[in-house]
Scaffold this active site. Structure first.
Site, PDB file in Angstrom:
ATOM      1  N   LYS A 231      50.018  38.037  43.461  1.00  0.00           N
ATOM      2  CA  LYS A 231      49.749  38.324  42.086  1.00  0.00           C
ATOM      3  C   LYS A 231      50.434  39.475  41.340  1.00  0.00           C
ATOM      4  O   LYS A 231      50.928  39.209  40.358  1.00  0.00           O
ATOM      5  CB  LYS A 231      48.204  38.589  42.286  1.00  0.00           C
TER       6      LYS A 231
ATOM      7  N   LYS B 284      47.124  48.146  34.897  1.00  0.00           N
ATOM      8  CA  LYS B 284      46.480  48.140  36.100  1.00  0.00           C
ATOM      9  C   LYS B 284      47.320  47.326  37.129  1.00  0.00           C
ATOM     10  O   LYS B 284      47.501  47.843  38.304  1.00  0.00           O
ATOM     11  CB  LYS B 284      44.906  47.688  36.191  1.00  0.00           C
TER      12      LYS B 284
HETATM   13  P1  NAD Z   1      34.082  43.915  35.380  1.00  0.00           P
HETATM   14  O1  NAD Z   1      34.396  45.721  35.342  1.00  0.00           O
HETATM   15  O2  NAD Z   1      33.920  43.329  34.175  1.00  0.00           O
HETATM   16  O3  NAD Z   1      33.673  43.454  36.516  1.00  0.00           O
HETATM   17  C1  NAD Z   1      33.293  44.241  37.701  1.00  0.00           C
HETATM   18  C2  NAD Z   1      31.973  44.238  38.191  1.00  0.00           C
HETATM   19  O4  NAD Z   1      31.693  44.597  39.753  1.00  0.00           O
HETATM   20  C3  NAD Z   1      31.252  45.303  37.497  1.00  0.00           C
HETATM   21  O5  NAD Z   1      30.099  44.481  36.638  1.00  0.00           O
HETATM   22  C4  NAD Z   1      30.670  46.320  38.414  1.00  0.00           C
HETATM   23  O6  NAD Z   1      29.644  46.855  37.989  1.00  0.00           O
HETATM   24  C5  NAD Z   1      30.742  45.341  39.671  1.00  0.00           C
HETATM   25  N1  NAD Z   1      30.818  46.130  40.866  1.00  0.00           N
HETATM   26  C6  NAD Z   1      31.559  47.209  41.313  1.00  0.00           C
HETATM   27  N2  NAD Z   1      31.174  47.702  42.630  1.00  0.00           N
HETATM   28  C7  NAD Z   1      30.230  46.804  42.996  1.00  0.00           C
HETATM   29  C8  NAD Z   1      29.415  46.804  44.203  1.00  0.00           C
HETATM   30  N3  NAD Z   1      29.749  47.493  45.400  1.00  0.00           N
HETATM   31  N4  NAD Z   1      28.245  45.702  44.215  1.00  0.00           N
HETATM   32  C9  NAD Z   1      28.090  45.154  43.359  1.00  0.00           C
HETATM   33  N5  NAD Z   1      28.842  44.962  42.064  1.00  0.00           N
HETATM   34  C10 NAD Z   1      29.848  45.887  41.901  1.00  0.00           C
HETATM   35  O7  NAD Z   1      35.898  43.293  35.537  1.00  0.00           O
HETATM   36  P2  NAD Z   1      36.429  42.173  35.313  1.00  0.00           P
HETATM   37  O8  NAD Z   1      37.211  41.900  34.220  1.00  0.00           O
HETATM   38  O9  NAD Z   1      35.365  41.221  35.877  1.00  0.00           O
HETATM   39  O10 NAD Z   1      37.446  41.779  36.635  1.00  0.00           O
HETATM   40  C11 NAD Z   1      37.286  41.890  37.837  1.00  0.00           C
HETATM   41  C12 NAD Z   1      38.548  41.769  38.746  1.00  0.00           C
HETATM   42  O11 NAD Z   1      39.156  40.747  38.268  1.00  0.00           O
HETATM   43  C13 NAD Z   1      39.443  43.039  38.550  1.00  0.00           C
HETATM   44  O12 NAD Z   1      40.147  43.323  39.672  1.00  0.00           O
HETATM   45  C14 NAD Z   1      40.480  42.612  37.592  1.00  0.00           C
HETATM   46  O13 NAD Z   1      41.689  43.072  37.733  1.00  0.00           O
HETATM   47  C15 NAD Z   1      40.747  41.034  37.920  1.00  0.00           C
HETATM   48  N6  NAD Z   1      41.093  39.958  36.916  1.00  0.00           N
HETATM   49  C16 NAD Z   1      40.403  40.319  35.502  1.00  0.00           C
HETATM   50  C17 NAD Z   1      40.826  39.334  34.496  1.00  0.00           C
HETATM   51  C18 NAD Z   1      40.147  39.420  33.179  1.00  0.00           C
HETATM   52  O14 NAD Z   1      40.826  39.064  32.404  1.00  0.00           O
HETATM   53  N7  NAD Z   1      39.067  40.312  32.793  1.00  0.00           N
HETATM   54  C19 NAD Z   1      41.794  38.504  34.826  1.00  0.00           C
HETATM   55  C20 NAD Z   1      42.199  38.421  36.036  1.00  0.00           C
HETATM   56  C21 NAD Z   1      41.869  39.401  36.961  1.00  0.00           C
END
Ligand code: NAD
Length: 298
Positions: A173, A248
């Site tokens: 990634k 990030k």
């Molecule tokens: P987001 O912030 O919308 O969701 C993450 C969720 O995890 C939050 O709701 C948070 O409250 C929850 N969380 C954190 N710690 C927790 C715990 N201990 N128990 C339960 N819940 C917990 O983020 P996202 O956009 O969904 O992204 C998630 C991951 O995917 C990130 O690492 C991001 O870099 C990656 N990602 C995101 C995208 C995108 O387009 N959004 C694309 C590819 C990869």
């Protein structure tokens, strides 16, 4: 399979919904109550605590923001047992968050020491890919564990690649996104240079898209409006892939570059450029909007 899905954010909620739609028995949980409410409204079963979600699980999926969130949740703290302790013996843990290679390896070591099997399985494809179950998964871990996880991942994605041992999903990634960042900047610079030389956008596109300058940043994510009507440039750089997420991912790449002593000057300059971009309105705009900063920097 009984699946515990922790982290019901932008990506996690639609991924959990696709697992449920594929017939898995999904129980979700998020530390943010509003995320739990949204998941309930979307028809998912949501547990009152993380420990309840994992108590009967065959598989635990996590989709958090950071590596510390993953290792902290695995480990637990104080009087609270971690997920690894609360889960039934010898189950499968799959972390889909985008985190540092070192953190992924640490999470794997924790899971293995607790008698579980584990994979790192970060994704690309964004929220649209999560909603449409067309994500690409880059997976690190043992081959037999990968084979066990494949049907689960297939319910959420279309392209699933086993990259090697633990941590190598995250490695794939960061390497891919370092290419992407550098090529998006290079394409943007070329369009701005072309403008100043009197070269039309369409003319440059028609040449480069069929010559050695061809790349995804040009032919899919073209940073000027016109040549590729579906690119974010045609909708004032609404993402797409937001600058904050690129920043990030490049921070994770920089961490890997430093820890391996790699000469990656272009990648690290791209990190600097996207750090500046994400410090302003670029955080919420598509990363191809970097062309505006390049044009404005005279
Ligand atoms: P987001 O912030 O919308 O969701 C993450 C969720 O995890 C939050 O709701 C948070 O409250 C929850 N969380 C954190 N710690 C927790 C715990 N201990 N128990 C339960 N819940 C917990 O983020 P996202 O956009 O969904 O992204 C998630 C991951 O995917 C990130 O690492 C991001 O870099 C990656 N990602 C995101 C995208 C995108 O387009 N959004 C694309 C590819 C990869």
């Amino acid at each position: 399979m009984r699946v515990a899905f922790l982290g019901l954010g932008h990506m996690g909620l639609p991924m959990a919904r696709n697992l449920a739609a594929a017939g898995h028995d999904v129980t979700g949980f998020d530390v943010v109550p509003a995320a739990c409410d949204a998941a309930r409204d979307a028809g998912l079963t949501v547990a009152a605590r993380a420990l309840d979600a994992v108590a009967d699980a065959d598989v635990v999926l996590t989709m958090f923001q950071t590596g510390a969130q993953v290792t902290d949740a695995y480990r637990g703290g104080g009087d609270t047992p971690g997920l690894l302790q609360a889960a039934p013996a010898g189950i499968l843990f799959i972390d889909c968050s985008t985190i540092a290679v070192d953190d992924a390896r640490a999470a794997h070591a924790l899971a293995t020491a607790a008698g579980h099997r584990s994979l790192d399985a970060p994704v690309s494809g964004g929220v649209v890919g999560a909603e449409n179950a067309t994500l690409a998964f880059m997976v690190g871990g043992e081959a037999d564990v990968f084979a066990q996880a494949r049907p689960i991942l297939e319910a959420m994605g279309r392209r699933i690649v086993h990259c090697g041992e633990a941590g190598l999903g995250q490695a794939a990634k960061v390497c891919n996104n370092m290419i992407l960042a550098a090529s998006q900047i290079a394409v943007a610079e070329a369009f701005v240079l072309g403008e100043r030389l009197g070269l039309g956008h369409q003319a440059l596109y028609d040449v480069a898209a069929h010559a050695s300058g061809q790349c995804w940043a040009l032919t899919v994510n073209c940073p000027v409006p016109g040549p590729v009507p579906s690119s974010p440039a045609n909708r004032d750089y609404a993402p797409g892939f937001a600058g904050a997420l690129m920043d990030k991912d490049l921070s994770l790449a920089a961490h890997a570059v430093q820890s391996t002593g790699t000469d990656a000057r272009i990648g690290m300059l791209a990190h600097e450029i996207y750090r500046d971009y994400a410090a302003g309105p670029g955080a919420a705009r598509d990363f191809s909007g970097i062309i505006t900063d390049i044009r404005d920097a005279r």
